[in-house]
Motif scaffolding. Sequence first.
Motif, short mmCIF file in Angstrom:
data_model
loop_
_atom_site.label_atom_id
_atom_site.label_comp_id
_atom_site.label_asym_id
_atom_site.label_seq_id
_atom_site.Cartn_x
_atom_site.Cartn_y
_atom_site.Cartn_z
N GLY A 166 38.69 50.59 40.06
CA GLY A 166 39.32 49.40 40.90
C GLY A 166 39.81 48.09 39.98
N LEU A 167 40.66 47.52 40.13
CA LEU A 167 40.91 46.14 39.23
C LEU A 167 40.98 45.10 39.91
N LEU A 168 40.55 43.72 39.28
CA LEU A 168 40.43 42.78 39.64
C LEU A 168 41.46 41.83 39.05
N LEU A 169 42.14 41.00 39.54
CA LEU A 169 43.11 40.11 38.92
C LEU A 169 42.99 38.50 39.25
N SER A 231 40.50 15.28 47.92
CA SER A 231 39.81 15.39 46.71
C SER A 231 38.88 16.73 46.70
N PHE A 232 39.21 17.38 45.76
CA PHE A 232 38.30 18.72 45.56
C PHE A 232 37.64 18.75 44.01
N ALA A 233 36.97 19.80 43.78
CA ALA A 233 36.32 20.13 42.69
C ALA A 233 36.45 21.42 41.93
N MET A 234 36.48 21.22 40.74
CA MET A 234 36.71 22.73 39.83
C MET A 234 35.74 22.67 38.67
N TRP A 235 35.11 23.85 38.62
CA TRP A 235 33.99 24.13 37.77
C TRP A 235 34.64 24.79 36.59
N PRO A 236 34.68 24.30 35.32
CA PRO A 236 35.10 24.83 34.00
C PRO A 236 34.32 26.01 33.73
N ALA A 237 34.79 26.91 33.06
CA ALA A 237 34.11 28.00 32.44
C ALA A 237 34.74 28.51 31.42
N SER A 238 34.41 28.99 30.06
CA SER A 238 35.28 29.59 29.04
C SER A 238 35.24 30.99 29.38
N SER A 239 36.20 31.34 28.78
CA SER A 239 36.37 33.28 28.72
C SER A 239 35.25 34.00 28.29
N PHE A 240 34.51 33.42 27.44
CA PHE A 240 33.06 34.03 26.97
C PHE A 240 32.26 34.14 28.25
N ARG A 241 31.93 32.89 28.86
CA ARG A 241 31.03 32.96 29.79
C ARG A 241 31.56 33.67 31.17
N LEU A 242 32.80 33.83 31.21
CA LEU A 242 33.40 34.56 32.49
C LEU A 242 33.17 35.97 32.32
N GLY A 243 33.39 36.45 31.02
CA GLY A 243 33.26 37.92 30.72
C GLY A 243 31.75 38.11 30.75
N THR A 244 30.93 37.45 30.22
CA THR A 244 29.42 37.70 30.41
C THR A 244 29.18 37.77 32.15
N GLU A 245 29.61 36.88 32.86
CA GLU A 245 29.23 37.12 34.35
C GLU A 245 29.91 38.44 34.73
N LEU A 251 31.41 44.70 35.96
CA LEU A 251 32.64 44.81 35.90
C LEU A 251 33.25 44.59 34.45
N GLN A 252 34.17 45.38 34.09
CA GLN A 252 34.63 45.43 32.35
C GLN A 252 35.98 44.53 32.35
N VAL A 253 35.94 43.51 31.46
CA VAL A 253 36.91 42.86 31.26
C VAL A 253 37.97 43.67 30.74
N VAL A 254 39.33 43.79 31.08
CA VAL A 254 40.34 44.70 30.48
C VAL A 254 41.77 43.77 30.12
N GLN A 255 42.81 44.21 29.67
CA GLN A 255 43.99 43.24 29.34
C GLN A 255 44.66 43.04 30.70
N ALA A 256 45.04 41.74 30.60
CA ALA A 256 45.61 41.44 31.90
C ALA A 256 47.03 41.57 31.88
N PRO A 257 47.70 41.51 32.97
CA PRO A 257 49.22 41.70 32.98
C PRO A 257 50.07 40.60 32.33
N THR A 258 49.55 39.38 32.50
CA THR A 258 50.23 38.20 32.04
C THR A 258 48.95 37.33 31.29
N ALA A 259 49.68 36.34 30.58
CA ALA A 259 48.55 35.35 29.74
C ALA A 259 47.76 34.65 30.81
N GLN A 260 48.42 34.16 31.96
CA GLN A 260 47.72 33.35 32.84
C GLN A 260 46.83 33.94 33.61
#
Length: 269
Positions: A166-169, A231-245, A251-260
């Motif tokens: 199964g895929l997560l986007l 007013s709302f909050a966002m938590w920054p996270a690098s792509s490396f951190r997201l991949g590690t999580e 879940l294995q990081v794979v190629q996304a269909p768009t750059a966004q």
Amino acid sequence: MTRHLQDGNPAEAVAARSDPSGRGKVGEVYNSDYAVTVEFYDLLQAESDRRRAERRFTEAARRARHAIVDVGAGTGIVTEVLLAVSAAPVHAVEPAPAMRAALLMRVARLGADQRARLTLHCEPIEEFRLEAVADLAIASNIIACLSPATRRAAWQAISRVLLPGGLLLFDPPPARLPTRRDTVGRLGPVRIGPDLYTAVVTREPDRGIVRTVFTYQVERNGRILRQAQESFAMWPASSFRLGTELEAAGLQVVQAPTAQLMAARRPAH
């Protein structure tokens, strides 16, 4: 829900579910669960959100055979697109009562066949308990809104709900804090009779998070009738951190269909 201002698109403002500090500022609403924003959201953002959802998720949704999970469904714009382009059942996860009410109004306009394929879940994604039912999960404009601990719990829940393969986007959070307060978007104007509806979106660093403020305005004949702010909050996270999580959640990081977007898949074996 609420939409991606890290790329400067005013139709893609991001809102979070709570203030991590528990403290608000005078004139701003924290911990509001979209109580202010829901009045203006579809009017100012629905059409651009719909076009973006169709562009980003149609291909993957058409391939879904078992079920799709829409994480943070908001007012149901992505949910409606998923029901339209796929024959699979859709699980819409939306814990905010205000947004859920708007979602149900949207669902009421759908055909009976589409409504029959929709299940609405009121719990937050980190408490979602379905297992191995979906071949696609969509998290459109919600991951940035989760604190790191909640985000990690969300990955675990999404991993559980996905079938093998199964895929997560999802659209990732901003990678870093802004350096100062900036205006990052303007929504509208949209006219209803004599009234003009607009919003200005600002972003600033605030105790390690990104504070995003929406200031809504209704104007008639050059006179401001009312203003409302949330007013709302966002938590920054690098792509490396997201991949590690994601890897830690199975879940294995794979190629996304768009750059966004980012994409991850539950291993087939």
